[in-house]
Design a protein around this motif. Structure first.
Motif, PDB file in Angstrom:
ATOM      1  N   ASN A 168       0.603   0.621   6.384  1.00  0.00           N
ATOM      2  CA  ASN A 168       1.214  -0.657   6.774  1.00  0.00           C
ATOM      3  C   ASN A 168       1.608  -0.642   8.248  1.00  0.00           C
ATOM      4  O   ASN A 168       1.326  -1.579   8.986  1.00  0.00           O
ATOM      5  N   ASN A 194       7.448  -9.371 -10.615  1.00  0.00           N
ATOM      6  CA  ASN A 194       7.628 -10.723 -10.102  1.00  0.00           C
ATOM      7  C   ASN A 194       6.620 -11.015  -8.969  1.00  0.00           C
ATOM      8  O   ASN A 194       6.623 -10.336  -7.951  1.00  0.00           O
ATOM      9  N   GLY A 214       7.425  -2.744  -2.098  1.00  0.00           N
ATOM     10  CA  GLY A 214       6.330  -1.787  -2.081  1.00  0.00           C
ATOM     11  C   GLY A 214       5.458  -1.898  -3.324  1.00  0.00           C
ATOM     12  O   GLY A 214       5.483  -2.928  -4.019  1.00  0.00           O
ATOM     13  N   SER A 215       4.723  -0.820  -3.630  1.00  0.00           N
ATOM     14  CA  SER A 215       3.683  -0.884  -4.662  1.00  0.00           C
ATOM     15  C   SER A 215       4.206  -0.586  -6.067  1.00  0.00           C
ATOM     16  O   SER A 215       3.425  -0.577  -7.019  1.00  0.00           O
ATOM     17  N   ALA A 216       5.510  -0.325  -6.199  1.00  0.00           N
ATOM     18  CA  ALA A 216       6.163  -0.084  -7.505  1.00  0.00           C
ATOM     19  C   ALA A 216       5.225   0.566  -8.513  1.00  0.00           C
ATOM     20  O   ALA A 216       4.930  -0.024  -9.567  1.00  0.00           O
ATOM     21  N   ILE A 225       0.862  -1.196   0.000  1.00  0.00           N
ATOM     22  CA  ILE A 225       0.000   0.000   0.000  1.00  0.00           C
ATOM     23  C   ILE A 225       0.892   1.238   0.000  1.00  0.00           C
ATOM     24  O   ILE A 225       1.868   1.301   0.763  1.00  0.00           O
TER      25      ILE A 225
HETATM   26  P1  NAD Z   1       9.086  -0.504  -4.217  1.00  0.00           P
HETATM   27  O1  NAD Z   1       9.451  -1.778  -3.529  1.00  0.00           O
HETATM   28  O2  NAD Z   1       7.638  -0.309  -4.520  1.00  0.00           O
HETATM   29  O3  NAD Z   1       9.833  -0.415  -5.611  1.00  0.00           O
HETATM   30  C1  NAD Z   1      11.213  -0.216  -5.796  1.00  0.00           C
HETATM   31  C2  NAD Z   1      11.685  -0.912  -7.066  1.00  0.00           C
HETATM   32  O4  NAD Z   1      11.865  -2.291  -6.769  1.00  0.00           O
HETATM   33  C3  NAD Z   1      10.663  -0.895  -8.203  1.00  0.00           C
HETATM   34  O5  NAD Z   1      10.753   0.247  -9.008  1.00  0.00           O
HETATM   35  C4  NAD Z   1      11.039  -2.142  -8.954  1.00  0.00           C
HETATM   36  O6  NAD Z   1      12.139  -1.880  -9.802  1.00  0.00           O
HETATM   37  C5  NAD Z   1      11.491  -3.079  -7.857  1.00  0.00           C
HETATM   38  N1  NAD Z   1      10.417  -4.014  -7.452  1.00  0.00           N
HETATM   39  C6  NAD Z   1       9.601  -3.920  -6.368  1.00  0.00           C
HETATM   40  N2  NAD Z   1       8.789  -4.972  -6.319  1.00  0.00           N
HETATM   41  C7  NAD Z   1       9.081  -5.752  -7.378  1.00  0.00           C
HETATM   42  C8  NAD Z   1       8.578  -6.989  -7.863  1.00  0.00           C
HETATM   43  N3  NAD Z   1       7.596  -7.654  -7.267  1.00  0.00           N
HETATM   44  N4  NAD Z   1       9.116  -7.491  -9.009  1.00  0.00           N
HETATM   45  C9  NAD Z   1      10.103  -6.865  -9.643  1.00  0.00           C
HETATM   46  N5  NAD Z   1      10.634  -5.692  -9.219  1.00  0.00           N
HETATM   47  C10 NAD Z   1      10.134  -5.144  -8.096  1.00  0.00           C
HETATM   48  O7  NAD Z   1       9.654   0.698  -3.340  1.00  0.00           O
HETATM   49  P2  NAD Z   1       9.351   2.270  -3.392  1.00  0.00           P
HETATM   50  O8  NAD Z   1       9.359   2.732  -4.818  1.00  0.00           O
HETATM   51  O9  NAD Z   1      10.277   2.860  -2.420  1.00  0.00           O
HETATM   52  O10 NAD Z   1       7.878   2.438  -2.806  1.00  0.00           O
HETATM   53  C11 NAD Z   1       6.686   2.627  -3.592  1.00  0.00           C
HETATM   54  C12 NAD Z   1       5.496   2.781  -2.655  1.00  0.00           C
HETATM   55  O11 NAD Z   1       5.304   1.579  -1.914  1.00  0.00           O
HETATM   56  C13 NAD Z   1       5.675   3.906  -1.621  1.00  0.00           C
HETATM   57  O12 NAD Z   1       4.450   4.610  -1.500  1.00  0.00           O
HETATM   58  C14 NAD Z   1       5.989   3.157  -0.343  1.00  0.00           C
HETATM   59  O13 NAD Z   1       5.556   3.837   0.805  1.00  0.00           O
HETATM   60  C15 NAD Z   1       5.185   1.877  -0.525  1.00  0.00           C
HETATM   61  N6  NAD Z   1       5.693   0.723   0.259  1.00  0.00           N
HETATM   62  C16 NAD Z   1       4.760  -0.093   0.801  1.00  0.00           C
HETATM   63  C17 NAD Z   1       5.165  -1.219   1.504  1.00  0.00           C
HETATM   64  C18 NAD Z   1       4.104  -2.112   2.101  1.00  0.00           C
HETATM   65  O14 NAD Z   1       2.944  -2.004   1.716  1.00  0.00           O
HETATM   66  N7  NAD Z   1       4.439  -2.993   3.037  1.00  0.00           N
HETATM   67  C19 NAD Z   1       6.522  -1.540   1.635  1.00  0.00           C
HETATM   68  C20 NAD Z   1       7.467  -0.698   1.033  1.00  0.00           C
HETATM   69  C21 NAD Z   1       7.035   0.439   0.332  1.00  0.00           C
END
Ligand code: NAD
Length: 360
Positions: free
Chosen positions: A82, A294, A282-284, A70
């Motif tokens: 979260n 993935n 996170g929510s990428a 989220i």
């Molecule tokens: P993120 O983990 O969403 O993404 C960072 C990068 O990691 C992405 O651009 C992508 O390249 C890669 N990535 C992430 N998940 C992937 C997957 N399943 N497969 C392949 N590549 C993947 O981190 P962020 O950009 O710092 O955060 C985006 C949003 O998500 C923010 O609003 C943050 O607050 C939120 N967030 C939520 C949680 C949670 O719900 N527990 C955890 C972390 C971040």
């Protein structure tokens, strides 16, 4: 038996990866009735709230939830949905396994570590005083009065509470987990040489709890900076790490890095009576709706959920199917291919399909 589980799709890539996890879990044959609960941006658009009470009520009723990531909107009232869920339901233990799977690129092989992170206090308690505010000045002058130590008047302050209660509770959780899953050693990680009254209390509590498990599970302690170096140099020397909140946050990402990164890092937030299972990532948002990312971290979180509801055989079968698909390296997403623009990469849905077809 039919299990009732709360399903929170989440934001960004959340709906795609939770859908993959839901289909894989169902394909094991375990009977589940899903209780759909909407939190995050969709909930905000429909109800005005990021975390409606109905979501918390659903988790309380069903005792287990699987949750997509989220977003944390910048500048909104509370810091993170979260963190709010973990606090509201007292999900005090954050469990993050870091395991090597053949086929996933990494500098290391055969890593099998578990991180148990305290989730309720430490610098994450959210007790902060902003630079320049009258209450901050009051706090600074009280601290100077009691400690005779100077704090610069233009400082901001974050408070780090660590209690005996929460420290004992998390270390007991770590040892009980070690017993149930046949882990041989618990390592308590701290910086008690510097923070004598917060980390010091954590360490003292850990030693007390460890005595009850003497002869069953080994115990050792390690200062956090040394721990980081040892994890990079000889990660195979460790088994289960138990840590206060902030060190747990940082070291669980370090350990995810040891086994190939966020795409394969599952997690769970567990309390006395209920648990929420979610990937570490996170929510990428840039990949939203693209059927590209993935689903493995989310499906592995589903494996943890199956173990939590005591469907261990189904959990083992699903984990084996994931292992086979990763090892084959054929039906996997772009991040698991030798290069990120590999044309043979499949989408989120197709990788989940491949895992389902490997279920025996
Ligand atoms: P993120 O983990 O969403 O993404 C960072 C990068 O990691 C992405 O651009 C992508 O390249 C890669 N990535 C992430 N998940 C992937 C997957 N399943 N497969 C392949 N590549 C993947 O981190 P962020 O950009 O710092 O955060 C985006 C949003 O998500 C923010 O609003 C943050 O607050 C939120 N967030 C939520 C949680 C949670 O719900 N527990 C955890 C972390 C971040």
């Amino acid at each position: 038996m039919v299990h009732r589980i709360t399903l929170i799709p989440g934001d960004g890539i959340g709906p795609e990866v939770t859908e993959g996890a839901r289909r894989c879990i169902e394909a094991t044959g375990v009977k589940i009735e899903w209780d759909l609960a909407i939190a995050g941006q969709d909930a905000k658009d429909k109800t005005g709230e990021l975390l409606p009470q109905a979501v918390l009520d659903s988790i309380k009723k069903n005792k287990a939830a699987i949750k997509g990531p989220i977003i944390t909107p910048i500048g909104e009232g509370f810091r993170s949905v979260n963190v709010a869920i973990r606090h509201a339901l007292d999900l005090y233990a954050c469990l993050r396994p870091a395991k090597s799977y053949p086929g996933v690129k990494s500098y290391y092989k055969d890593i099998d570590l578990v991180i148990v992170r305290e989730n309720s206090e430490d610098l994450y308690a959210g007790i902060e005083f902003e630079q320049g505010k009258p209450e901050t000045k009051e706090i600074i002058s009280s601290i100077e009065k009691y400690t005779k130590k100077k704090i610069r008047p233009d400082s901001g302050i974050s408070i780090k509470p660590i209690s005996k209660f929460a420290s004992e509770r998390i270390v007991k959780f770590a040892f009980e987990y070690a017993l149930r899953y046949n882990r041989k050693k618990v390592t308590a990680v701290h910086k008690a040489n510097i923070m004598k009254f917060s980390d010091g209390l954590f360490l003292k509590s850990a030693r007390e709890v460890a005595k009850r498990y003497e002869g069953k599970v080994a115990f050792e302690e390690m200062i956090v900076d040394n721990m980081c170096m040892q994890l990079v140099q000889k990660p195979h020397n460790f088994d289960l790490l138990v840590l206060p909140n902030v060190y747990g946050d940082i070291l669980s990402d370090l350990c995810a890095g040891l086994v190939g990164g966020l795409g394969v890092a599952p997690g769970a937030n567990i309390g006395e009576e209920m648990a929420v299972f979610e990937a570490v990532h996170g929510s990428a948002p840039k990949y939203k709706g693209k059927n590209k990312v993935n689903p493995t971290a989310m499906i592995l979180s589903g494996v943890l959920m199956l173990r939590y509801i005591k469907e261990d055989k189904a959990a083992d079968r699903l984990e084996n199917a994931i292992r086979e698909v990763l090892a084959e390296g054929k039906s996997v997403t772009y991040d698991l291919k030798p290069t990120r623009d590999d044309p043979s990469a499949v989408g989120t849905k197709e990788m989940a399909d491949a895992i389902i077809s490997h279920l025996t």
